[in-house]
Each structure stands twice: as C-alpha cells, then as structure tokens.
Design a protein around this motif. Sequence first.
Motif, PDB file in Angstrom:
ATOM      1  N   SER A 187     -15.159   8.345  18.286  1.00  0.00           N
ATOM      2  CA  SER A 187     -15.214   7.910  16.557  1.00  0.00           C
ATOM      3  C   SER A 187     -14.906   6.788  16.158  1.00  0.00           C
ATOM      4  O   SER A 187     -15.406   6.622  14.821  1.00  0.00           O
TER       5      SER A 187
ATOM      6  N   VAL B  93     -17.102   4.145  17.715  1.00  0.00           N
ATOM      7  CA  VAL B  93     -17.909   3.538  18.017  1.00  0.00           C
ATOM      8  C   VAL B  93     -19.210   4.242  17.077  1.00  0.00           C
ATOM      9  O   VAL B  93     -19.545   5.546  16.790  1.00  0.00           O
ATOM     10  N   GLU B  94     -19.794   3.259  16.210  1.00  0.00           N
ATOM     11  CA  GLU B  94     -20.705   3.554  15.060  1.00  0.00           C
ATOM     12  C   GLU B  94     -21.937   4.275  15.887  1.00  0.00           C
ATOM     13  O   GLU B  94     -22.716   4.153  16.563  1.00  0.00           O
ATOM     14  N   ARG B  95     -22.526   4.738  15.476  1.00  0.00           N
ATOM     15  CA  ARG B  95     -23.499   5.979  16.066  1.00  0.00           C
ATOM     16  C   ARG B  95     -25.155   4.896  16.013  1.00  0.00           C
ATOM     17  O   ARG B  95     -25.330   4.912  16.766  1.00  0.00           O
ATOM     18  N   ARG B  96     -25.396   3.840  14.332  1.00  0.00           N
ATOM     19  CA  ARG B  96     -26.516   2.834  14.797  1.00  0.00           C
ATOM     20  C   ARG B  96     -25.756   1.362  14.775  1.00  0.00           C
ATOM     21  O   ARG B  96     -25.516   1.201  14.189  1.00  0.00           O
ATOM     22  N   ASN B  97     -26.478   1.419  16.046  1.00  0.00           N
ATOM     23  CA  ASN B  97     -25.567  -0.061  16.792  1.00  0.00           C
ATOM     24  C   ASN B  97     -26.843  -0.967  16.946  1.00  0.00           C
ATOM     25  O   ASN B  97     -28.125  -0.314  17.496  1.00  0.00           O
TER      26      ASN B  97
ATOM     27  N   SER C 138     -22.403   0.975  21.430  1.00  0.00           N
ATOM     28  CA  SER C 138     -22.478   2.112  21.726  1.00  0.00           C
ATOM     29  C   SER C 138     -21.418   2.988  23.015  1.00  0.00           C
ATOM     30  O   SER C 138     -21.486   4.305  23.259  1.00  0.00           O
TER      31      SER C 138
ATOM     32  N   ASP D  11     -16.080  -1.699  17.604  1.00  0.00           N
ATOM     33  CA  ASP D  11     -16.974  -1.596  16.472  1.00  0.00           C
ATOM     34  C   ASP D  11     -17.293  -3.111  15.739  1.00  0.00           C
ATOM     35  O   ASP D  11     -17.263  -3.827  15.235  1.00  0.00           O
TER      36      ASP D  11
ATOM     37  N   HIS E  51     -21.259   8.482  22.960  1.00  0.00           N
ATOM     38  CA  HIS E  51     -21.085   9.742  21.837  1.00  0.00           C
ATOM     39  C   HIS E  51     -22.292  10.953  23.518  1.00  0.00           C
ATOM     40  O   HIS E  51     -21.423  11.761  23.031  1.00  0.00           O
TER      41      HIS E  51
ATOM     42  N   LYS F 250     -11.520   2.346   7.431  1.00  0.00           N
ATOM     43  CA  LYS F 250     -11.641   2.819   9.150  1.00  0.00           C
ATOM     44  C   LYS F 250     -10.823   2.525   9.504  1.00  0.00           C
ATOM     45  O   LYS F 250     -10.582   3.597  10.424  1.00  0.00           O
TER      46      LYS F 250
ATOM     47  N   GLU G  40      -9.000   6.567  10.963  1.00  0.00           N
ATOM     48  CA  GLU G  40      -9.098   6.886  12.788  1.00  0.00           C
ATOM     49  C   GLU G  40      -7.187   6.820  13.049  1.00  0.00           C
ATOM     50  O   GLU G  40      -6.891   7.677  13.653  1.00  0.00           O
TER      51      GLU G  40
ATOM     52  N   SER H 154      -6.938  -3.637  14.383  1.00  0.00           N
ATOM     53  CA  SER H 154      -7.781  -3.809  13.451  1.00  0.00           C
ATOM     54  C   SER H 154      -7.729  -4.994  13.497  1.00  0.00           C
ATOM     55  O   SER H 154      -6.668  -5.676  13.068  1.00  0.00           O
TER      56      SER H 154
END
Length: 371
Positions: free
Chosen positions: A19, A21-25, A31, A49, A73, A203, A207, A239
């Motif tokens: 979670s 990891v960003e979906r769009r990289n 990823s 990220d 993912h 974020k 998490e 972070s």
Amino acid sequence: MKATIERATLLKGLSHVQSVVERRNTIPILSNVLLEATAEGALRLMATDLDLQINEQIKADVEQPGAITVAAHTLFEIARKLQDGSQVSLSAAEGRMTIVAGRARFSLSTLPRDDFPIIAEGELPTRFELPAETLKQIIDKTRFAISTEETRYYLNGIFLHASDDNGRAVLKAAATDGHRLARVTVDRPEGAEGMPDVIVPRKCVGELRKLLDEVDGSVGVSLSGSKIRFDLGQAILTSKLIDGTFPDYSRVIPTGNDKILKIDPSSFMQGVDRVSTIATEKTRAVKMALDRDKITLSVTSPENGTAAEEVPGEYAAQGFEIGFNSRYLMDILGQIDGDIVEVHLADAAAPTLIRENDKASALYVLMPMRV
C-alpha cells in the motif's frame, strides 16, 4: 535467492508494504518490493515512494540467501489468490522470479536490488515510546481535519509538538484545513522534551494507523527535524516530514465563548445527518436555531426543499442562529466518546469550540457558515 514461506504470512507482510507503493510510477523500480532472504531464516520486505518507506520482517525457510525486487501489486495479487494454507516457494535467478504454490506456477520479471532506493535516515536524536493505543487516539481524533489542498502543503499532515500546559509536560497533535481544527493533548513521554516541532504527512499517518491495529504495547518513535521513524516490532515505517511551518493554531482556539450548549453527541449527530439528507454539494450548511433547552436543526435546499428537526439539549443563554457545514460537524461529533458534548458558542460569525468537557484530551474548533 530461494525461500519457502506460508501463504498467510506472506500475504500479511505484502499487504502492509504494497500500500506504500504508488499505482502510477514513472520510475519502474518504485513499483517493486525488495525481497531479501537472510541466512537467519527471515524474509525482509521493503517498499518506498521516496518519501515513505516500510520495512517488514517475516519468517521463512531460506535455502539460499539473496535479494531481488519484483512488482509489488502483482506479487500481492498472486499471494491473495493462492490457496489458503499453501506453502509458497520463491526463487530468483537470471532476471526472473519463480513463484510456486501447489499446482500454480508464476514467473515474473525482476530488477536488481542495487537499483532500489533507500531513504537515508541520518541522525534521529529524539527518541521516545508511545503506547499503541495513545497513538491510535492521536490519529483517529485529528486526521479527519488534515487538509487535502496541495497548495497549502504545510497543512497536509498532523503537527506534533512538545509543550507545557500549566506546569504539565504534554505532547500535542493538531490538524486543520482552515475550516476546522482538531487537537489532542497527551502526557509527554520521556525523551520527547526538546523535540523539534514536526508535521507528519497524511500518507504516513494512514499507513501507520493500519499497522497499529496489529501492535500490542508500545511503539518506538525516533525523529529529527526532517525524518521520523516508527518501530512497530516486525515493521519499521520511515517517513520524510513536511518541510514547512505549521500556523500558530492556538490563536484560533476561542477562550471567551460564553454561550454553552450541552447535548448528547449521538442524537445531535443523527439529527444533523437526517436533515442534511436534502442538502446538496453546494448547500451543505445546516442551520442551528438555539432557544432555551431546545435546538432546531434545519436545511434549506433550493433544488430539494426544506428539512427541520428539534433535538433536546441544555442551553440557558440568549437564543440565536448559527450555520455549520454538516459534514464537518458530523466528523467532529463522531469522535466524541461520552454521553455529553459541550458546544461553546459566541455568535454567528465566531469560531465555535467543541469538546467533551474541560478534562478531555481532545478539543475541536469549527468555523461557522453563513446561512
């Protein structure tokens, strides 16, 4: 590398790290999740990220130590769909990772571990421990007020700072989006004196809150002016902090609001919820008409019509009308645990103070709306 691991253990570990990891990289390696099988019989999972990083260690039978990165993912979805109770064999060689469980077999492309970025923590001079329950309370009672407006990036997190309240050493957490403010005060843990004022990003807060559900006991917190690390036993969350100055929120906390309404928060919230059924995106305002021991809630929507409901409460001051954003008001009322909430009012244009009582750790300020 080659390791065998129980499906449930793998799935739990992957659910935590994927979670982050960003979906769009635009950077392919971001990823991926880094898998490192160690000679001590553990599999280390790591994802980042570039602003937030999570490390988790889980038990595994390691035949051959090594490390590789693979699509986070995709691996999570594979683990999710494998049969319950199965043993999962992970092996990596020549740019591929093979996953075998029962009759299922997958081969995924990999990227080398040397390309995987790691957040350099640097020195984290401030260290203290907080009970997991206290940390949950801090997050739950403030995060709904975090701003989502990217232009005011310094409001996109929870502000943590050490303070002294009439001789009591405290740690305060605050969040605001300019329309409402939430603040929680807890006893300052040993080691937190002299800590820098920090803003923990939204974020990271989300998490951390997910991970806290699986933690008993205390969480180790280490921080500097630019980074923060949470040690949750099996998982470590690191972070970057928001580089900005949080406004002096104490200036908006009213001290002279002398009109006090005492009311049951759940019946108040249900009343607001019912009348705001007809409200639209444009007209979220709910009007409160205050009379002696009687509060009338009403909403007027040009498109849908009108709604009104009377709710009982204790109110002895002069009657007047005030409007609030119904969603903001319900967000605050949803955080009140007791049977009575105190609403401290001044007039239709002044900020309103909401709290359980003067001993409560949480305090809320809500700006009124014109109705």
